[in-house]
Design a protein around this motif. Structure first.
Motif, PDB file in Angstrom:
ATOM      1  N   THR A 253       0.825  -1.201   0.000  1.00  0.00           N
ATOM      2  CA  THR A 253       0.000   0.000   0.000  1.00  0.00           C
ATOM      3  C   THR A 253       0.860   1.251   0.000  1.00  0.00           C
ATOM      4  OG1 THR A 253      -1.817  -1.129   1.141  1.00  0.00           O
ATOM      5  CG2 THR A 253      -1.753   1.272   1.293  1.00  0.00           C
ATOM      6  N   LEU A 254       1.902   1.270   0.829  1.00  0.00           N
ATOM      7  CA  LEU A 254       2.781   2.434   0.902  1.00  0.00           C
ATOM      8  C   LEU A 254       3.601   2.616  -0.371  1.00  0.00           C
ATOM      9  CD1 LEU A 254       4.071   2.196   4.592  1.00  0.00           C
ATOM     10  CD2 LEU A 254       2.333   3.736   3.650  1.00  0.00           C
ATOM     11  N   ALA A 255       3.928   1.525  -1.030  1.00  0.00           N
ATOM     12  CA  ALA A 255       4.764   1.597  -2.230  1.00  0.00           C
ATOM     13  C   ALA A 255       3.957   1.848  -3.498  1.00  0.00           C
ATOM     14  CB  ALA A 255       5.565   0.303  -2.374  1.00  0.00           C
ATOM     15  N   ALA A 256       2.640   1.700  -3.444  1.00  0.00           N
ATOM     16  CA  ALA A 256       1.838   1.693  -4.675  1.00  0.00           C
ATOM     17  C   ALA A 256       1.759   3.046  -5.367  1.00  0.00           C
ATOM     18  CB  ALA A 256       0.426   1.193  -4.357  1.00  0.00           C
ATOM     19  N   GLY A 257       1.690   4.125  -4.614  1.00  0.00           N
ATOM     20  CA  GLY A 257       1.477   5.444  -5.217  1.00  0.00           C
ATOM     21  C   GLY A 257       2.469   5.790  -6.319  1.00  0.00           C
ATOM     22  N   PRO A 258       3.779   5.824  -6.006  1.00  0.00           N
ATOM     23  CA  PRO A 258       4.763   6.145  -7.049  1.00  0.00           C
ATOM     24  C   PRO A 258       4.748   5.148  -8.202  1.00  0.00           C
ATOM     25  CG  PRO A 258       5.739   6.335  -4.865  1.00  0.00           C
ATOM     26  CD  PRO A 258       4.403   5.702  -4.681  1.00  0.00           C
TER      27      PRO A 258
END
Length: 293
Positions: free
Chosen positions: A216-221
């Motif tokens: 979840t934390l890595a998905a944005g970029p």
């Protein structure tokens, strides 16, 4: 939240996990299940809080005459994830693509669900000569604040995250996870086949929920990266989404993905929730048959 007996039974259900084989990538095992012996290869990529069993149980008998390979994403099912550096869409795509190379897969169509559809998109972009087309089911493609950020992202915090995941699993998750699994299917219900055979206990383990937080934390970029490149994808892309999906807004995510892809097509399935492959497997089979035509 106080879990009822049905919630506890679902969370504790071990099921009968599909038989898996393993291929090593960077010395770590990636698990897969394979059925069929057709010349056409179809690769199945699962979504969040699930494992390869979800895709194979839904589609294993719906795509005859093909070789189906379903993969556990790194950190889920029986696939290993290193502590650092293997979270997120692009990293999963790289590892799964290399696993398929090790298996000798030269040409394949990709079918991905939800978060797994974004992983499949990344695979198609990274190796356009290997993947003949992409069927995205209720894809997640836009970076946005989601419920996963509240429920699972804190579990990915270094040091304290592991303790938080264990504490949550000991109490909070007993009510939370069954509710989330059932919400995935609304307005439909979890099919009996999945109730009996899916390994819910493993999919809802503390380590698995911690991995969900990491992704979840890595998905944005990663999603920004994919959106900037999807216009260069020459393979055909078909997107199927349900009109009653409570997890992903298909008119936003799926329709955008289809519009950006040069050979994209979008179909909204009326009355169906997030788990398109379980509720409308015939539509999935038809879309795969028509992919690229």
């Amino acid at each position: 939240m106080v879990p009822n007996r049905k919630d506890l039974a679902l969370l504790e259900r071990a099921g009968a996990p599909l038989e898996r084989s393993y291929v090593s990538v960077d010395g770590a095992p990636i698990a897969y299940a394979q059925i069929g012996s057709g010349d056409e290869v179809v690769v199945l990529i699962h979504g969040t809080l699930t494992a390869l069993d979800d895709m194979m149980l839904a589609l294993g008998d719906q795509l005859p005459g093909r070789t189906l390979i379903a993969l556990d994403r790194p950190g889920f099912g029986a696939s290993h994830r290193q502590v650092l550096g293997q979270a997120g869409i692009l990293r999963h795509a790289n590892l799964l693509d290399r696993a398929l190379v090790a298996l000798g897969v030269r040409k394949a169509a990709l079918v991905g669900h939800s978060f797994g559809a974004a992983v499949a998109l990344a695979m198609a972009l990274a190796a356009p000569d290997r993947y003949t087309g992409l069927l995205a089911l209720a894809p997640l493609v836009l970076p946005e604040w989601r419920l996963e950020h509240l429920l699972f992202a804190p579990r990915a915090v270094p040091v304290l995250g592991g303790w938080l995941a264990g504490w949550s699993h000991g109490g909070f998750d007993a009510a939370l996870l069954p509710m989330l699994w059932r919400a995935m299917f609304l307005p439909q219900t979890i099919p009996e086949c999945l109730e009996q055979h899916f390994p819910f206990a493993a999919a809802g383990a503390a380590a698995a929920t911690q991995r969900v937080g990491e992704d979840t934390l890595a998905a944005g970029p990663d999603l920004v990266n994919l959106l900037s490149r999807v216009g260069s994808l020459q393979a055909p892309v078909t997107v199927l989404g349900g009109s009653h999906d409570l997890v992903v807004n298909n008119l936003l995510h799926g329709q955008l993905m289809a519009r950006l892809a040069p050979r994209g097509r979008f179909e909204l399935l009326p009355g169906i929730g997030h788990m398109v492959h379980h509720v409308a497997p015939q539509a999935v089979a038809r879309a795969l048959e028509d992919l690229g035509r």
